[in-house]
Motif scaffolding. Structure first.
Motif, PDB file in Angstrom:
ATOM      1  N   GLY A  84       0.874  -1.229  -0.008  1.00  0.00           N
ATOM      2  CA  GLY A  84       0.059  -0.158   0.049  1.00  0.00           C
ATOM      3  C   GLY A  84       0.969   1.287   0.090  1.00  0.00           C
ATOM      4  O   GLY A  84       0.642   2.351  -0.659  1.00  0.00           O
ATOM      5  N   GLY A  88      -2.312  -1.970   2.658  1.00  0.00           N
ATOM      6  CA  GLY A  88      -3.033  -0.770   3.210  1.00  0.00           C
ATOM      7  C   GLY A  88      -2.317   0.388   2.884  1.00  0.00           C
ATOM      8  O   GLY A  88      -2.906   1.604   2.778  1.00  0.00           O
ATOM      9  N   THR A 103      -7.273  -2.254   3.083  1.00  0.00           N
ATOM     10  CA  THR A 103      -6.543  -3.132   1.801  1.00  0.00           C
ATOM     11  C   THR A 103      -7.544  -3.450   1.033  1.00  0.00           C
ATOM     12  O   THR A 103      -7.376  -3.391  -0.343  1.00  0.00           O
ATOM     13  CB  THR A 103      -5.891  -4.388   2.445  1.00  0.00           C
ATOM     14  OG1 THR A 103      -6.736  -5.463   3.040  1.00  0.00           O
ATOM     15  CG2 THR A 103      -4.958  -4.022   3.347  1.00  0.00           C
ATOM     16  N   GLY A 151      -7.238  -8.158  -0.946  1.00  0.00           N
ATOM     17  CA  GLY A 151      -6.601  -7.432   0.033  1.00  0.00           C
ATOM     18  C   GLY A 151      -6.043  -8.462   1.374  1.00  0.00           C
ATOM     19  O   GLY A 151      -5.864  -9.527   1.007  1.00  0.00           O
ATOM     20  N   THR A 173      -0.312  -8.436   4.520  1.00  0.00           N
ATOM     21  CA  THR A 173      -0.895  -8.891   3.078  1.00  0.00           C
ATOM     22  C   THR A 173       0.402  -9.554   2.367  1.00  0.00           C
ATOM     23  O   THR A 173       0.173 -10.331   1.442  1.00  0.00           O
ATOM     24  CB  THR A 173      -1.228  -7.703   2.373  1.00  0.00           C
ATOM     25  OG1 THR A 173      -0.373  -6.329   2.402  1.00  0.00           O
ATOM     26  CG2 THR A 173      -2.800  -7.105   2.507  1.00  0.00           C
TER      27      THR A 173
END
Ligand code: UTP
Length: 223
Positions: free
Chosen positions: A9, A43, A72, A111, A119
Protein backbone atom coordinates in the motif's frame (compact mmCIF):
# COMPACT_ATOMS: atom_id res chain seq x y z
CA UNK A 1 3.26 -19.32 -14.87
CA UNK A 2 0.94 -18.85 -11.95
CA UNK A 3 2.17 -15.72 -10.17
CA UNK A 4 1.14 -14.02 -6.93
CA UNK A 5 2.16 -10.37 -6.61
CA UNK A 6 1.94 -8.40 -3.36
CA UNK A 7 1.97 -4.66 -3.98
CA UNK A 8 2.59 -2.62 -0.83
CA UNK A 9 0.00 0.00 0.00
CA UNK A 10 2.96 2.25 0.68
CA UNK A 11 3.69 2.03 -3.06
CA UNK A 12 0.33 2.10 -4.77
CA UNK A 13 -1.50 4.57 -2.53
CA UNK A 14 1.55 6.65 -1.54
CA UNK A 15 0.58 9.85 -3.34
CA UNK A 16 -3.15 9.28 -2.82
CA UNK A 17 -3.80 9.44 -6.58
CA UNK A 18 -4.45 7.17 -9.57
CA UNK A 19 -1.02 7.18 -11.25
CA UNK A 20 0.58 4.07 -9.75
CA UNK A 21 -2.67 2.17 -10.26
CA UNK A 22 -2.53 3.02 -13.96
CA UNK A 23 1.17 2.16 -14.29
CA UNK A 24 0.56 -1.22 -12.66
CA UNK A 25 -2.64 -1.71 -14.65
CA UNK A 26 -0.77 -1.60 -17.97
CA UNK A 27 1.94 -4.02 -16.82
CA UNK A 28 -0.51 -6.47 -15.26
CA UNK A 29 -2.69 -6.54 -18.39
CA UNK A 30 0.38 -7.36 -20.45
CA UNK A 31 1.62 -10.05 -18.05
CA UNK A 32 -1.84 -11.62 -17.87
CA UNK A 33 -1.61 -12.59 -21.55
CA UNK A 34 0.93 -15.29 -20.70
CA UNK A 35 0.46 -15.81 -16.95
CA UNK A 36 -2.24 -16.43 -14.38
CA UNK A 37 -2.14 -13.53 -11.94
CA UNK A 38 -3.25 -13.05 -8.34
CA UNK A 39 -2.60 -9.60 -6.84
CA UNK A 40 -2.63 -8.76 -3.15
CA UNK A 41 -2.78 -5.06 -2.29
CA UNK A 42 -1.58 -3.57 0.99
CA UNK A 43 -3.09 -0.85 3.15
CA UNK A 44 -0.31 1.73 3.20
CA UNK A 45 -0.67 5.13 4.83
CA UNK A 46 -4.48 5.04 4.81
CA UNK A 47 -4.55 1.76 6.76
CA UNK A 48 -2.14 3.22 9.30
CA UNK A 49 -4.30 6.33 9.70
CA UNK A 50 -7.45 4.26 10.24
CA UNK A 51 -5.66 1.89 12.63
CA UNK A 52 -4.44 4.90 14.62
CA UNK A 53 -8.01 6.15 15.03
CA UNK A 54 -9.19 2.67 16.09
CA UNK A 55 -6.33 2.35 18.57
CA UNK A 56 -7.32 5.74 19.99
CA UNK A 57 -10.71 4.23 20.74
CA UNK A 58 -8.96 1.72 22.99
CA UNK A 59 -9.99 -1.38 21.00
CA UNK A 60 -7.74 -4.45 20.85
CA UNK A 61 -5.03 -5.12 18.23
CA UNK A 62 -7.13 -7.69 16.35
CA UNK A 63 -9.90 -5.13 15.93
CA UNK A 64 -7.31 -2.60 14.71
CA UNK A 65 -6.06 -5.20 12.22
CA UNK A 66 -9.62 -5.75 11.04
CA UNK A 67 -9.94 -2.05 10.22
CA UNK A 68 -6.63 -2.28 8.31
CA UNK A 69 -8.00 -5.24 6.32
CA UNK A 70 -11.00 -3.20 5.16
CA UNK A 71 -8.65 -0.52 3.86
CA UNK A 72 -6.61 -3.09 1.91
CA UNK A 73 -9.85 -4.34 0.31
CA UNK A 74 -10.78 -0.80 -0.69
CA UNK A 75 -7.35 -0.41 -2.33
CA UNK A 76 -7.95 -3.76 -4.08
CA UNK A 77 -11.22 -2.41 -5.49
CA UNK A 78 -9.34 0.52 -7.00
CA UNK A 79 -7.00 -1.86 -8.84
CA UNK A 80 -10.00 -3.89 -10.03
CA UNK A 81 -11.51 -0.69 -11.45
CA UNK A 82 -8.16 0.08 -13.11
CA UNK A 83 -7.99 -3.36 -14.76
CA UNK A 84 -11.60 -3.29 -16.01
CA UNK A 85 -12.45 -6.41 -18.05
CA UNK A 86 -9.11 -8.01 -17.18
CA UNK A 87 -10.01 -8.39 -13.49
CA UNK A 88 -12.57 -10.49 -11.68
CA UNK A 89 -15.00 -7.83 -10.41
CA UNK A 90 -15.12 -8.90 -6.75
CA UNK A 91 -12.50 -8.90 -3.97
CA UNK A 92 -12.13 -12.40 -2.49
CA UNK A 93 -12.08 -12.50 1.31
CA UNK A 94 -10.62 -16.00 1.60
CA UNK A 95 -8.08 -18.16 -0.26
CA UNK A 96 -10.87 -20.50 -1.38
CA UNK A 97 -12.72 -17.59 -2.92
CA UNK A 98 -9.54 -16.41 -4.66
CA UNK A 99 -9.13 -19.83 -6.28
CA UNK A 100 -12.80 -19.92 -7.26
CA UNK A 101 -12.65 -16.44 -8.85
CA UNK A 102 -9.48 -17.44 -10.74
CA UNK A 103 -11.44 -20.10 -12.63
CA UNK A 104 -12.94 -17.15 -14.57
CA UNK A 105 -9.49 -16.79 -16.21
CA UNK A 106 -9.32 -13.17 -15.02
CA UNK A 107 -6.83 -11.44 -12.74
CA UNK A 108 -7.85 -11.88 -9.09
CA UNK A 109 -7.21 -8.89 -6.81
CA UNK A 110 -7.52 -9.12 -3.04
CA UNK A 111 -6.46 -7.40 0.17
CA UNK A 112 -6.12 -8.89 3.66
CA UNK A 113 -7.84 -11.96 5.07
CA UNK A 114 -7.73 -12.10 8.88
CA UNK A 115 -5.99 -10.27 11.76
CA UNK A 116 -2.45 -10.79 12.97
CA UNK A 117 -0.50 -10.74 9.75
CA UNK A 118 0.31 -8.52 6.78
CA UNK A 119 -0.72 -8.66 3.15
CA UNK A 120 2.74 -10.12 2.47
CA UNK A 121 1.64 -13.14 4.50
CA UNK A 122 -1.60 -13.24 2.50
CA UNK A 123 0.55 -13.28 -0.63
CA UNK A 124 2.75 -16.16 0.48
CA UNK A 125 -0.13 -18.26 1.86
CA UNK A 126 -2.05 -17.61 -1.35
CA UNK A 127 0.96 -18.70 -3.42
CA UNK A 128 1.00 -22.02 -1.58
CA UNK A 129 -2.80 -22.35 -1.68
CA UNK A 130 -3.04 -21.90 -5.45
CA UNK A 131 0.20 -23.81 -6.17
CA UNK A 132 1.81 -20.68 -7.53
CA UNK A 133 5.21 -20.81 -9.23
CA UNK A 134 6.39 -17.39 -8.11
CA UNK A 135 5.68 -14.85 -5.38
CA UNK A 136 6.79 -11.27 -6.00
CA UNK A 137 6.77 -8.85 -3.11
CA UNK A 138 6.80 -5.26 -4.37
CA UNK A 139 7.74 -3.03 -1.52
CA UNK A 140 9.22 0.40 -0.76
CA UNK A 141 12.84 -0.80 -0.48
CA UNK A 142 15.17 -2.30 -3.11
CA UNK A 143 15.25 -5.64 -1.30
CA UNK A 144 16.97 -6.91 1.80
CA UNK A 145 20.22 -5.28 2.99
CA UNK A 146 22.90 -6.69 5.25
CA UNK A 147 22.33 -3.63 7.51
CA UNK A 148 19.95 -0.66 7.63
CA UNK A 149 20.65 1.39 4.45
CA UNK A 150 19.13 4.47 6.10
CA UNK A 151 21.79 4.37 8.79
CA UNK A 152 24.82 2.84 7.03
CA UNK A 153 26.29 4.07 3.75
CA UNK A 154 28.08 0.78 3.16
CA UNK A 155 24.90 -1.34 3.48
CA UNK A 156 24.83 -3.95 0.69
CA UNK A 157 21.79 -5.37 -1.08
CA UNK A 158 21.56 -9.11 -0.57
CA UNK A 159 20.86 -10.65 -3.97
CA UNK A 160 20.13 -14.15 -2.68
CA UNK A 161 19.28 -15.44 0.79
CA UNK A 162 17.76 -18.58 2.26
CA UNK A 163 14.45 -18.45 4.15
CA UNK A 164 16.29 -19.74 7.24
CA UNK A 165 18.79 -16.88 7.21
CA UNK A 166 15.93 -14.43 6.79
CA UNK A 167 14.04 -15.91 9.73
CA UNK A 168 17.07 -15.34 11.95
CA UNK A 169 17.29 -11.77 10.77
CA UNK A 170 13.76 -10.72 11.74
CA UNK A 171 13.10 -12.90 14.77
CA UNK A 172 13.53 -10.11 17.34
CA UNK A 173 11.32 -7.58 15.58
CA UNK A 174 8.22 -6.21 17.34
CA UNK A 175 4.86 -6.78 15.59
CA UNK A 176 1.88 -4.46 16.07
CA UNK A 177 -1.00 -3.56 13.73
CA UNK A 178 0.31 -1.34 10.93
CA UNK A 179 3.99 -1.77 11.84
CA UNK A 180 5.17 -4.96 10.14
CA UNK A 181 8.66 -5.13 8.69
CA UNK A 182 8.94 -5.54 4.92
CA UNK A 183 8.36 -9.24 5.31
CA UNK A 184 6.89 -10.90 8.41
CA UNK A 185 7.57 -14.27 10.05
CA UNK A 186 4.55 -16.00 8.54
CA UNK A 187 5.62 -15.02 5.03
CA UNK A 188 9.14 -16.34 5.41
CA UNK A 189 7.90 -19.53 7.02
CA UNK A 190 5.56 -20.08 4.09
CA UNK A 191 8.41 -19.60 1.63
CA UNK A 192 10.49 -22.02 3.68
CA UNK A 193 7.92 -24.80 3.72
CA UNK A 194 6.87 -24.49 0.05
CA UNK A 195 8.82 -24.77 -3.13
CA UNK A 196 7.81 -21.59 -4.93
CA UNK A 197 10.32 -18.92 -5.85
CA UNK A 198 10.12 -15.54 -4.10
CA UNK A 199 11.52 -12.14 -5.02
CA UNK A 200 11.45 -8.90 -3.01
CA UNK A 201 11.85 -5.84 -5.22
CA UNK A 202 11.23 -2.10 -5.21
CA UNK A 203 7.63 -1.58 -6.32
CA UNK A 204 8.14 2.10 -6.99
CA UNK A 205 9.33 0.94 -10.41
CA UNK A 206 6.55 -1.29 -11.78
CA UNK A 207 8.95 -2.63 -14.45
CA UNK A 208 10.74 -4.48 -11.63
CA UNK A 209 7.77 -6.86 -11.71
CA UNK A 210 8.57 -7.77 -15.31
CA UNK A 211 12.23 -8.32 -14.36
CA UNK A 212 11.23 -10.59 -11.46
CA UNK A 213 8.91 -12.61 -13.71
CA UNK A 214 11.52 -12.93 -16.45
CA UNK A 215 14.15 -14.12 -13.96
CA UNK A 216 16.37 -11.06 -14.43
CA UNK A 217 18.52 -9.81 -11.59
CA UNK A 218 16.36 -7.57 -9.37
CA UNK A 219 16.01 -7.05 -5.60
CA UNK A 220 16.46 -10.05 -3.31
CA UNK A 221 15.65 -13.61 -4.36
CA UNK A 222 14.74 -15.98 -1.53
CA UNK A 223 15.90 -19.48 -2.17
P1 UTP B 1 -0.41 -4.34 5.23
O1 UTP B 1 0.34 -5.06 6.23
O2 UTP B 1 -0.48 -4.93 3.95
O3 UTP B 1 0.11 -2.91 5.07
O4 UTP B 1 -1.86 -4.07 5.77
P2 UTP B 1 1.41 -2.23 5.68
O5 UTP B 1 2.04 -3.04 6.75
O6 UTP B 1 0.95 -0.87 5.96
O7 UTP B 1 2.40 -2.31 4.50
P3 UTP B 1 2.31 -1.53 3.12
O8 UTP B 1 2.52 -0.10 3.44
O9 UTP B 1 0.99 -1.81 2.53
O10 UTP B 1 3.43 -2.13 2.36
C1 UTP B 1 -2.21 -3.00 6.62
C2 UTP B 1 -2.61 -3.48 7.98
O11 UTP B 1 -3.83 -4.26 7.90
C3 UTP B 1 -3.79 -5.35 8.80
C4 UTP B 1 -2.49 -5.19 9.61
O12 UTP B 1 -2.76 -4.40 10.75
C5 UTP B 1 -1.60 -4.43 8.63
O13 UTP B 1 -0.56 -3.74 9.28
N1 UTP B 1 -3.89 -6.65 8.07
C6 UTP B 1 -3.68 -6.73 6.72
C7 UTP B 1 -4.25 -7.80 8.78
O14 UTP B 1 -4.42 -7.78 9.99
N2 UTP B 1 -4.42 -8.98 8.08
C8 UTP B 1 -4.25 -9.07 6.76
O15 UTP B 1 -4.44 -10.17 6.19
C9 UTP B 1 -3.84 -7.92 6.06
Amino acid sequence: MRIVVAIGGSIIIKNKDHKKFQEYGEILKELSKKNELFIVIGGGVLAREYIKIARGLGVNEAQCDDIGIDVTRLNARLLILTLGEYAYPEVPHTFQEALKFASSGKIVVMGGTEPAHSTDAVGTILTEFVNGDLFVDLTSVDGMYDKDPNKFNDAKLIEEISADEMLNFIKDKDIKAGTYEFMDMTSIQMIKRSSFQAVIANGYYPKNLIKAVEGEKVGTRII
